[in-house]
Write an enzyme that holds these catalytic residues in place. Structure first.
Site, PDB file in Angstrom:
ATOM      1  N   LYS A  77       0.842  -1.200   0.000  1.00  0.00           N
ATOM      2  CA  LYS A  77       0.000   0.000   0.000  1.00  0.00           C
ATOM      3  C   LYS A  77       0.867   1.236   0.000  1.00  0.00           C
ATOM      4  CE  LYS A  77      -4.585   0.577   0.351  1.00  0.00           C
ATOM      5  NZ  LYS A  77      -5.578  -0.402  -0.105  1.00  0.00           N
ATOM      6  N   VAL A 184     -17.674   3.282  -3.809  1.00  0.00           N
ATOM      7  CA  VAL A 184     -18.188   1.921  -3.612  1.00  0.00           C
ATOM      8  C   VAL A 184     -19.629   1.960  -3.109  1.00  0.00           C
ATOM      9  CG1 VAL A 184     -17.893  -0.254  -2.359  1.00  0.00           C
ATOM     10  CG2 VAL A 184     -15.878   1.027  -3.136  1.00  0.00           C
ATOM     11  N   ALA A 237     -17.106   3.274   4.090  1.00  0.00           N
ATOM     12  CA  ALA A 237     -16.371   4.543   4.184  1.00  0.00           C
ATOM     13  C   ALA A 237     -14.984   4.220   4.720  1.00  0.00           C
ATOM     14  CB  ALA A 237     -17.143   5.520   5.048  1.00  0.00           C
ATOM     15  N   ALA A 259     -15.334  -1.139   3.134  1.00  0.00           N
ATOM     16  CA  ALA A 259     -14.260  -0.399   3.811  1.00  0.00           C
ATOM     17  C   ALA A 259     -13.142  -1.352   4.198  1.00  0.00           C
ATOM     18  CB  ALA A 259     -14.804   0.298   5.054  1.00  0.00           C
TER      19      ALA A 259
HETATM   20  C1  PPY Z   1      -7.872  -2.123  -2.440  1.00  0.00           C
HETATM   21  O1  PPY Z   1      -8.510  -3.103  -2.814  1.00  0.00           O
HETATM   22  O2  PPY Z   1      -7.927  -1.713  -1.279  1.00  0.00           O
HETATM   23  C2  PPY Z   1      -6.982  -1.431  -3.356  1.00  0.00           C
HETATM   24  O3  PPY Z   1      -5.894  -1.183  -2.996  1.00  0.00           O
HETATM   25  C3  PPY Z   1      -7.503  -0.984  -4.664  1.00  0.00           C
HETATM   26  C4  PPY Z   1      -6.814  -1.455  -5.887  1.00  0.00           C
HETATM   27  C5  PPY Z   1      -7.500  -1.332  -7.033  1.00  0.00           C
HETATM   28  C6  PPY Z   1      -6.966  -1.746  -8.215  1.00  0.00           C
HETATM   29  C7  PPY Z   1      -5.732  -2.286  -8.253  1.00  0.00           C
HETATM   30  C8  PPY Z   1      -5.030  -2.392  -7.097  1.00  0.00           C
HETATM   31  C9  PPY Z   1      -5.565  -1.978  -5.924  1.00  0.00           C
END
Ligand code: PPY
Length: 352
Positions: A77, A184, A237, A259
């Site tokens: 991340k 979402v 959220a 979330a």
């Molecule tokens: C997640 O799912 O939390 C993400 O990091 C979103 C994501 C969306 C598309 C490619 C990689 C990660």
């Protein structure tokens, strides 16, 4: 930067961006199953330590998101902890410098959109030559935002959890309380309304709330969420919305949302289980965006095929998790983490 003893990941980086004063935090939790993939989150944080802690926790969740449905990707991340009121040009500069950082990682971490970033930001990051940026705009050759596919997965998760709680997967006639009408929550609320659910939506942003109402939802005050009766509570959220106190208070039979990390810890999961509330672990329920993203952009699948896989695998993974939880006498969060650990440990060492 060395990892704190409470984080079992591989690598993290924390760096101040001179021109904006933002902090750039990148956490690579696991590349055991493949290169780490995870979105880039942009928001304000109290300090650099909080930004790095969030990056680590969210990266660990990404490892689980890919391991459970059996996709060959790892977890990472990026967090951009920005100062308030960042001007568009400064934002662009930050994204370009961040992109250069990603390019220097040589593909060990591949990003996509997340809270506070979108497809246009992914286009900017990709301008630097950073390869493998997911979720760029279709005009730039990307698959666009990840929210709609995440919503497809959450819809499937709600079905599987309703089947577990009520013996019937259909949302028709059920009351579903959706927290957050963003990228979402909004498509989820619309899909639930179309499927015949009674949809309640809470969002502090009046514009977002109005869009949800136009899609067929009824508004609920954000501060009333924990006390509002519903069959299903769907947190869509930010994270950490269910601590022990909320787990005791929630008036629902199912929790399934989009979330990331909505529980404050294992105690909340245990309380939900003791109260007979079926909890769909967030790292299963919210995996649709990332799953569809890698299928469409790394494997060349079309959207219909990717979304069909999202719905199918999230449903079947959750059924497996609920079965395991019953067998082990554990809550679903614990059972799902255990299943993911087994899948990770069974994998051969990464060959790329
Ligand atoms: C997640 O799912 O939390 C993400 O990091 C979103 C994501 C969306 C598309 C490619 C990689 C990660």
């Amino acid at each position: 930067m060395t990892a704190a003893p409470d984080w079992d990941g591989e690598e993290c980086l924390l760096e101040r961006d001179g021109p904006t004063g933002a902090w750039i935090a990148i956490a690579i939790h696991s590349t055991r199953l493949g290169p780490a993939v995870g979105g880039t989150r942009m928001r304000e944080y109290p300090d650099a330590r909080a930004a790095l802690a969030d990056a680590r926790a969210l990266a660990a969740a990404m490892t689980l998101k890919f391991a459970l449905p059996g996709l060959p990707w790892g977890g990472g991340k990026g967090v951009l902890a920005v100062p308030p009121g960042l001007a568009p040009e400064a934002r662009r500069g930050l994204l370009l410098r961040y992109g250069e950082r990603l390019a220097a990682l040589g593909g060990r971490f591949r990003t996509g959109p997340d809270v506070g970033t979108g497809s246009v930001d992914m286009d900017v990051i990709a301008e630097t030559g950073a390869p493998w940026v997911f979720g760029r705009t279709p005009a730039a050759g990307g698959a666009g935002p990840s929210g709609p596919a995440t919503a497809v997965g959450v819809f499937a998760a709600i079905g599987a959890a309703c089947e577990e709680a009520f013996g019937d997967a259909s949302p028709a006639g059920r009351t579903v309380l959706v927290q957050g009408a963003g990228s979402v929550g909004l498509p989820l609320a619309a899909a639930l309304a179309r499927a015949g659910a009674e949809v309640l939506v809470a969002d502090p942003d009046p514009g977002a709330l109005a869009r949800a109402v136009a899609a067929g939802a009824r508004p609920v005050a954000p501060e009333a969420v924990a006390d509002t009766p519903a069959d299903v509570f769907s947190p869509c959220a930010l994270g950490a919305v269910i601590g022990p106190a909320e787990a005791e208070r929630l008036r629902c039979r199912v929790v399934a949302g989009g979330a990331n990390n909505p529980l404050t810890g294992p105690e909340a999961a245990a309380i939900l289980a003791r109260r007979g509330i079926v909890y769909a672990p967030d790292f299963v329920a919210s995996a649709g965006g990332a799953m569809a993203g890698v299928r469409m952009e790394a494997d060349g699948w079309d959207r219909a095929r990717a979304e069909a896989e999202v719905a199918g695998r999230i449903g079947s993974t959750l059924r497996e998790v609920f079965r395991d939880a019953r067998r082990l006498g554990a809550d679903p969060d614990t059972a799902a983490r255990r299943l993911a650990r087994e899948r990770l440990e069974a994998a051969p060492p990464p060959d790329r």
